[in-house]
Design a protein around this motif. Structure first.
Motif, PDB file in Angstrom:
ATOM      1  N   ARG A 295       9.202   3.438  -7.788  1.00  0.00           N
ATOM      2  CA  ARG A 295       8.248   2.919  -8.787  1.00  0.00           C
ATOM      3  C   ARG A 295       8.508   1.441  -9.085  1.00  0.00           C
ATOM      4  O   ARG A 295       7.575   0.658  -9.204  1.00  0.00           O
ATOM      5  CB  ARG A 295       8.339   3.723 -10.078  1.00  0.00           C
ATOM      6  N   LYS A 296       9.783   1.083  -9.203  1.00  0.00           N
ATOM      7  CA  LYS A 296      10.141  -0.306  -9.486  1.00  0.00           C
ATOM      8  C   LYS A 296       9.689  -1.222  -8.352  1.00  0.00           C
ATOM      9  O   LYS A 296       9.136  -2.298  -8.594  1.00  0.00           O
ATOM     10  CB  LYS A 296      11.655  -0.422  -9.690  1.00  0.00           C
ATOM     11  N   ILE A 297       9.917  -0.801  -7.123  1.00  0.00           N
ATOM     12  CA  ILE A 297       9.502  -1.596  -5.961  1.00  0.00           C
ATOM     13  C   ILE A 297       7.989  -1.793  -5.975  1.00  0.00           C
ATOM     14  O   ILE A 297       7.490  -2.905  -5.781  1.00  0.00           O
ATOM     15  CB  ILE A 297       9.953  -0.918  -4.648  1.00  0.00           C
ATOM     16  N   ILE A 298       7.263  -0.717  -6.222  1.00  0.00           N
ATOM     17  CA  ILE A 298       5.794  -0.798  -6.238  1.00  0.00           C
ATOM     18  C   ILE A 298       5.316  -1.694  -7.375  1.00  0.00           C
ATOM     19  O   ILE A 298       4.407  -2.515  -7.199  1.00  0.00           O
ATOM     20  CB  ILE A 298       5.177   0.611  -6.300  1.00  0.00           C
ATOM     21  N   MET A 299       5.933  -1.578  -8.543  1.00  0.00           N
ATOM     22  CA  MET A 299       5.557  -2.438  -9.675  1.00  0.00           C
ATOM     23  C   MET A 299       5.812  -3.908  -9.346  1.00  0.00           C
ATOM     24  O   MET A 299       4.996  -4.774  -9.661  1.00  0.00           O
ATOM     25  CB  MET A 299       6.309  -2.025 -10.932  1.00  0.00           C
ATOM     26  N   GLU A 300       6.938  -4.193  -8.713  1.00  0.00           N
ATOM     27  CA  GLU A 300       7.244  -5.573  -8.322  1.00  0.00           C
ATOM     28  C   GLU A 300       6.215  -6.081  -7.315  1.00  0.00           C
ATOM     29  O   GLU A 300       5.796  -7.231  -7.382  1.00  0.00           O
ATOM     30  CB  GLU A 300       8.649  -5.667  -7.735  1.00  0.00           C
TER      31      GLU A 300
ATOM     32  N   GLN B 141       3.070  -5.036  -6.957  1.00  0.00           N
ATOM     33  CA  GLN B 141       1.795  -5.245  -7.642  1.00  0.00           C
ATOM     34  C   GLN B 141       1.822  -6.542  -8.428  1.00  0.00           C
ATOM     35  O   GLN B 141       0.853  -7.285  -8.439  1.00  0.00           O
ATOM     36  CB  GLN B 141       1.488  -4.058  -8.557  1.00  0.00           C
ATOM     37  N   ARG B 142       2.952  -6.818  -9.067  1.00  0.00           N
ATOM     38  CA  ARG B 142       3.083  -8.056  -9.827  1.00  0.00           C
ATOM     39  C   ARG B 142       3.008  -9.262  -8.888  1.00  0.00           C
ATOM     40  O   ARG B 142       2.387 -10.271  -9.215  1.00  0.00           O
ATOM     41  CB  ARG B 142       4.413  -8.054 -10.571  1.00  0.00           C
ATOM     42  N   ALA B 143       3.617  -9.166  -7.726  1.00  0.00           N
ATOM     43  CA  ALA B 143       3.631 -10.275  -6.773  1.00  0.00           C
ATOM     44  C   ALA B 143       2.241 -10.570  -6.221  1.00  0.00           C
ATOM     45  O   ALA B 143       1.919 -11.710  -5.914  1.00  0.00           O
ATOM     46  CB  ALA B 143       4.588  -9.973  -5.628  1.00  0.00           C
ATOM     47  N   PHE B 144       1.411  -9.542  -6.102  1.00  0.00           N
ATOM     48  CA  PHE B 144       0.088  -9.729  -5.513  1.00  0.00           C
ATOM     49  C   PHE B 144      -1.033  -9.804  -6.536  1.00  0.00           C
ATOM     50  O   PHE B 144      -2.192  -9.834  -6.173  1.00  0.00           O
ATOM     51  CB  PHE B 144      -0.204  -8.611  -4.495  1.00  0.00           C
ATOM     52  N   THR B 145      -0.686  -9.852  -7.822  1.00  0.00           N
ATOM     53  CA  THR B 145      -1.702  -9.980  -8.861  1.00  0.00           C
ATOM     54  C   THR B 145      -2.189 -11.415  -8.920  1.00  0.00           C
ATOM     55  O   THR B 145      -1.400 -12.344  -8.916  1.00  0.00           O
ATOM     56  CB  THR B 145      -1.133  -9.575 -10.243  1.00  0.00           C
ATOM     57  N   ILE B 146      -3.485 -11.567  -8.962  1.00  0.00           N
ATOM     58  CA  ILE B 146      -4.063 -12.901  -9.083  1.00  0.00           C
ATOM     59  C   ILE B 146      -4.186 -13.221 -10.562  1.00  0.00           C
ATOM     60  O   ILE B 146      -4.843 -12.506 -11.316  1.00  0.00           O
ATOM     61  CB  ILE B 146      -5.445 -12.988  -8.395  1.00  0.00           C
ATOM     62  N   THR B 147      -3.535 -14.281 -10.970  1.00  0.00           N
ATOM     63  CA  THR B 147      -3.575 -14.693 -12.372  1.00  0.00           C
ATOM     64  C   THR B 147      -4.838 -15.494 -12.629  1.00  0.00           C
ATOM     65  O   THR B 147      -5.448 -16.030 -11.692  1.00  0.00           O
ATOM     66  CB  THR B 147      -2.349 -15.556 -12.708  1.00  0.00           C
ATOM     67  N   PRO B 148      -5.248 -15.633 -13.895  1.00  0.00           N
ATOM     68  CA  PRO B 148      -6.435 -16.443 -14.192  1.00  0.00           C
ATOM     69  C   PRO B 148      -6.314 -17.865 -13.648  1.00  0.00           C
ATOM     70  O   PRO B 148      -7.276 -18.419 -13.142  1.00  0.00           O
ATOM     71  CB  PRO B 148      -6.488 -16.429 -15.716  1.00  0.00           C
TER      72      PRO B 148
ATOM     73  N   SER C  40       0.813  -1.221   0.000  1.00  0.00           N
ATOM     74  CA  SER C  40       0.000   0.000   0.000  1.00  0.00           C
ATOM     75  C   SER C  40       0.848   1.274   0.000  1.00  0.00           C
ATOM     76  O   SER C  40       0.316   2.367   0.142  1.00  0.00           O
ATOM     77  CB  SER C  40      -0.939   0.001   1.209  1.00  0.00           C
ATOM     78  N   ALA C  41       2.149   1.116  -0.154  1.00  0.00           N
ATOM     79  CA  ALA C  41       3.038   2.281  -0.146  1.00  0.00           C
ATOM     80  C   ALA C  41       2.881   3.091  -1.429  1.00  0.00           C
ATOM     81  O   ALA C  41       2.529   2.555  -2.477  1.00  0.00           O
ATOM     82  CB  ALA C  41       4.486   1.830  -0.002  1.00  0.00           C
ATOM     83  N   THR C  42       3.148   4.377  -1.323  1.00  0.00           N
ATOM     84  CA  THR C  42       3.135   5.245  -2.496  1.00  0.00           C
ATOM     85  C   THR C  42       4.575   5.571  -2.891  1.00  0.00           C
ATOM     86  O   THR C  42       5.501   5.410  -2.084  1.00  0.00           O
ATOM     87  CB  THR C  42       2.394   6.567  -2.203  1.00  0.00           C
ATOM     88  N   VAL C  43       4.730   6.032  -4.113  1.00  0.00           N
ATOM     89  CA  VAL C  43       6.057   6.445  -4.580  1.00  0.00           C
ATOM     90  C   VAL C  43       6.603   7.519  -3.650  1.00  0.00           C
ATOM     91  O   VAL C  43       7.769   7.467  -3.244  1.00  0.00           O
ATOM     92  CB  VAL C  43       5.998   6.958  -6.037  1.00  0.00           C
ATOM     93  N   ARG C  44       5.779   8.454  -3.281  1.00  0.00           N
ATOM     94  CA  ARG C  44       6.209   9.552  -2.403  1.00  0.00           C
ATOM     95  C   ARG C  44       6.691   9.031  -1.048  1.00  0.00           C
ATOM     96  O   ARG C  44       7.707   9.485  -0.525  1.00  0.00           O
ATOM     97  CB  ARG C  44       5.074  10.543  -2.215  1.00  0.00           C
ATOM     98  N   GLU C  45       5.969   8.079  -0.465  1.00  0.00           N
ATOM     99  CA  GLU C  45       6.371   7.530   0.830  1.00  0.00           C
ATOM    100  C   GLU C  45       7.733   6.835   0.756  1.00  0.00           C
ATOM    101  O   GLU C  45       8.521   6.926   1.690  1.00  0.00           O
ATOM    102  CB  GLU C  45       5.335   6.524   1.331  1.00  0.00           C
ATOM    103  N   LEU C  46       7.984   6.143  -0.335  1.00  0.00           N
ATOM    104  CA  LEU C  46       9.255   5.434  -0.476  1.00  0.00           C
ATOM    105  C   LEU C  46      10.388   6.372  -0.880  1.00  0.00           C
ATOM    106  O   LEU C  46      11.517   6.218  -0.419  1.00  0.00           O
ATOM    107  CB  LEU C  46       9.124   4.303  -1.493  1.00  0.00           C
ATOM    108  N   ALA C  47      10.082   7.337  -1.734  1.00  0.00           N
ATOM    109  CA  ALA C  47      11.125   8.209  -2.275  1.00  0.00           C
ATOM    110  C   ALA C  47      11.710   9.171  -1.234  1.00  0.00           C
ATOM    111  O   ALA C  47      12.781   9.719  -1.462  1.00  0.00           O
ATOM    112  CB  ALA C  47      10.601   8.986  -3.477  1.00  0.00           C
ATOM    113  N   VAL C  48      11.036   9.349  -0.105  1.00  0.00           N
ATOM    114  CA  VAL C  48      11.604  10.218   0.932  1.00  0.00           C
ATOM    115  C   VAL C  48      12.673   9.503   1.755  1.00  0.00           C
ATOM    116  O   VAL C  48      13.392  10.117   2.522  1.00  0.00           O
ATOM    117  CB  VAL C  48      10.518  10.801   1.881  1.00  0.00           C
TER     118      VAL C  48
END
Length: 72
Positions: free
Chosen positions: A50-55, A57-64, A32-40
């Motif tokens: 952004r890379k951390i957040i993208m990773e 989101q990918r880890a918690f995406t439910i695939t078909p 649930s972190a934002t770019v702003r929270e991490l970038a500080v």
């Protein structure tokens, strides 16, 4: 000390410790972190944030395929 955070691409021991020091102790806590929270955090650029957040989101995406496991 190894951290689960280091399983995320782009996070090594030093970055993991910085995240832990700022309250992000688990992979789930980054979900649930934002770019702003991490970038500080010293040493974490907006690009890395952004890379951390993208990773995350990918880890918690439910695939078909995994959705079928939860179908009733």
């Amino acid at each position: 000390m190894s951290s689960d955070l280091e399983r995320i691409d782009g996070i090594g021991p030093s970055t993991a410790q910085k995240l832990i020091n700022h309250g992000f102790r688990t992979i789930e806590s980054l979900a649930s972190a934002t770019v702003r929270e991490l970038a500080v955090i010293d040493g974490i650029t907006e690009t890395l944030a952004r890379k951390i957040i993208m990773e995350e989101q990918r880890a918690f995406t439910i695939t078909p395929a995994s959705r079928r496991e939860f179908s009733f």
